[in-house]
Write a protein that holds these residues in place. Sequence first.
Motif, PDB file in Angstrom:
ATOM      1  N   LEU A   7     -12.176   2.672  -5.044  1.00 38.28           N
ATOM      2  CA  LEU A   7     -12.563   1.848  -6.252  1.00 38.28           C
ATOM      3  C   LEU A   7     -13.758   2.648  -6.488  1.00 38.28           C
ATOM      4  O   LEU A   7     -14.841   2.911  -5.906  1.00 38.28           O
ATOM      5  CB  LEU A   7     -12.833   0.439  -5.993  1.00 38.28           C
ATOM      6  N   PRO A   8     -14.025   3.188  -7.789  1.00 35.70           N
ATOM      7  CA  PRO A   8     -15.263   4.209  -8.376  1.00 35.70           C
ATOM      8  C   PRO A   8     -16.504   3.011  -8.073  1.00 35.70           C
ATOM      9  O   PRO A   8     -16.516   1.874  -8.112  1.00 35.70           O
ATOM     10  CB  PRO A   8     -15.219   4.268  -9.731  1.00 35.70           C
ATOM     11  N   HIS A   9     -17.757   3.917  -7.695  1.00 34.61           N
ATOM     12  CA  HIS A   9     -18.918   3.193  -7.677  1.00 34.61           C
ATOM     13  C   HIS A   9     -19.283   2.679  -9.081  1.00 34.61           C
ATOM     14  O   HIS A   9     -18.872   3.168 -10.029  1.00 34.61           O
ATOM     15  CB  HIS A   9     -19.947   4.324  -7.340  1.00 34.61           C
ATOM     16  N   ILE A  11      -4.238   9.736   0.804  1.00 33.10           N
ATOM     17  CA  ILE A  11      -4.712   9.429   2.019  1.00 33.10           C
ATOM     18  C   ILE A  11      -6.230   8.632   1.639  1.00 33.10           C
ATOM     19  O   ILE A  11      -7.148   9.304   0.773  1.00 33.10           O
ATOM     20  CB  ILE A  11      -5.103  10.623   2.849  1.00 33.10           C
ATOM     21  N   LEU A  12      -6.306   7.503   2.129  1.00 30.95           N
ATOM     22  CA  LEU A  12      -7.788   6.807   2.063  1.00 30.95           C
ATOM     23  C   LEU A  12      -8.590   6.781   3.426  1.00 30.95           C
ATOM     24  O   LEU A  12      -7.899   6.920   4.363  1.00 30.95           O
ATOM     25  CB  LEU A  12      -7.456   5.145   1.773  1.00 30.95           C
ATOM     26  N   LEU A  13      -9.744   7.005   3.182  1.00 29.86           N
ATOM     27  CA  LEU A  13     -10.686   7.197   4.367  1.00 29.86           C
ATOM     28  C   LEU A  13     -11.170   5.806   4.889  1.00 29.86           C
ATOM     29  O   LEU A  13     -12.166   5.793   5.563  1.00 29.86           O
ATOM     30  CB  LEU A  13     -11.956   8.201   3.930  1.00 29.86           C
ATOM     31  N   GLN A  31     -10.438  -1.161   1.680  1.00 28.23           N
ATOM     32  CA  GLN A  31     -10.000  -0.858   0.300  1.00 28.23           C
ATOM     33  C   GLN A  31      -8.749  -0.725   0.148  1.00 28.23           C
ATOM     34  O   GLN A  31      -8.329  -0.672  -1.046  1.00 28.23           O
ATOM     35  CB  GLN A  31     -11.002  -0.165  -0.328  1.00 28.23           C
ATOM     36  N   ARG A  32      -8.034  -0.678   1.121  1.00 29.00           N
ATOM     37  CA  ARG A  32      -6.622  -0.170   1.012  1.00 29.00           C
ATOM     38  C   ARG A  32      -5.674  -1.194   0.122  1.00 29.00           C
ATOM     39  O   ARG A  32      -5.073  -0.650  -0.821  1.00 29.00           O
ATOM     40  CB  ARG A  32      -5.662  -0.165   2.490  1.00 29.00           C
ATOM     41  N   ALA A  33      -5.718  -2.521   0.242  1.00 31.50           N
ATOM     42  CA  ALA A  33      -5.170  -3.502  -0.378  1.00 31.50           C
ATOM     43  C   ALA A  33      -5.442  -3.694  -1.896  1.00 31.50           C
ATOM     44  O   ALA A  33      -4.559  -3.523  -2.656  1.00 31.50           O
ATOM     45  CB  ALA A  33      -5.128  -4.782   0.200  1.00 31.50           C
TER      46      ALA A  33
END
Length: 387
Positions: free
Chosen positions: A140-142, A165-167, A171-173
């Motif tokens: 999600l952008p800053h 790929i998320l790090l 914030q996945r959901a």
Amino acid sequence: MRTIAYLSYPHFADCDISLLHHLQQLEPGLIFILQLTEKDRNRTIIHVQHLKEEGGVFPASDYPELHILSKYIDLNRAYVLNMPGRHDFSLSNIRAILRLRKFLRQRKCQLVHFTWPLRHGAFPLYTFRRQMLLTVHDPLPHSSEMGLSYRMHRKVAMKTVPSFILLNQTQRAAFIHHYHLHENQVFNSKLSIYTHLKDTTPVLPASSDYVLFFGGISTHKGVDDLCVAMQYVHRIFPQLKLVVAGSGTLYFDPKPYEEAGFLELHNRYLSDEELKGFIQQSCFVVCPYRDATQSGVIMSAFALGKPVIATNVGALPEMVEDGRHGLIVPPKDTEALAAAIIKLSESVALRETMRQNILKDYHSGNRSWQNIASGIHVIYEQLLNAR
């Protein structure tokens, strides 16, 4: 032997190089492609003085300044996407993108792994969309990075790329919901320490034993909250200074804090040598962010074993386990932030315990790059086997 292309940028080099050191050992056919432009050729550990006049794909060994990377990766499997034009639609930059597309096709790349949404000038690379994998550094952008162009690039990427790929897990959901994705499109990984800082020779500042904020200065970083918190701390520890070091626009007035005698401001870009010196001489690092995803600042601090006080935003609590690697406080709560600074300032023993935990978990444990590379290797296997 299968071929996988990993395309990235100078502003991610400090984490990419650490990851690729292990990933290339697991994937003999993995090639690294570093995109260089006139605006983006001098960041993190990348310091290229001059680009080639011609747009195209060239061996990384052609650039003398990149030879330092051979300490970490196989430079024979590294290339530069050379983009000397001043804007995306410069003829030389268009030529570079088309030559990269041809380069990837000639090598029959089975997977093309990007680390940032493509800008509009690079949209021809979306012809590889079925083979594409995108690492999303900011699910999600800053709040301070919501320009129209940036939002458009993200929207196109999320509609076009099949796998991500998320790090972080936090914030996945929200990421899946926001971009209307399926669960099986999104994989999870994480960040680890910026290994190259351990090998960097530090330039030591004049001060020592201070509280440190470093990195880009912008409204979502909460530097003004930290300054207010330090007013409370200053009453108990009048000799303790706050050092703020990094480039960016000062969106608040620092003079009252400087005049109070506890703020030392270095509002400029820091070399890696200076950065290591500032971290090394500090007591601990503070990330008083108002919103965040994960943080390279934390990974830089952990590379040198420094505890971190961070706010409970984004995935920061995933990175800084409260009480183990540092302390977590609510965002915008200057009293809680002051109490955490006081707690760590009072106890050298607590800071040393946290340092040992950081070394155990991030330098060799399940949060290390070796473990992360193994996880990404498994993701590659799953994607390629499914296709």
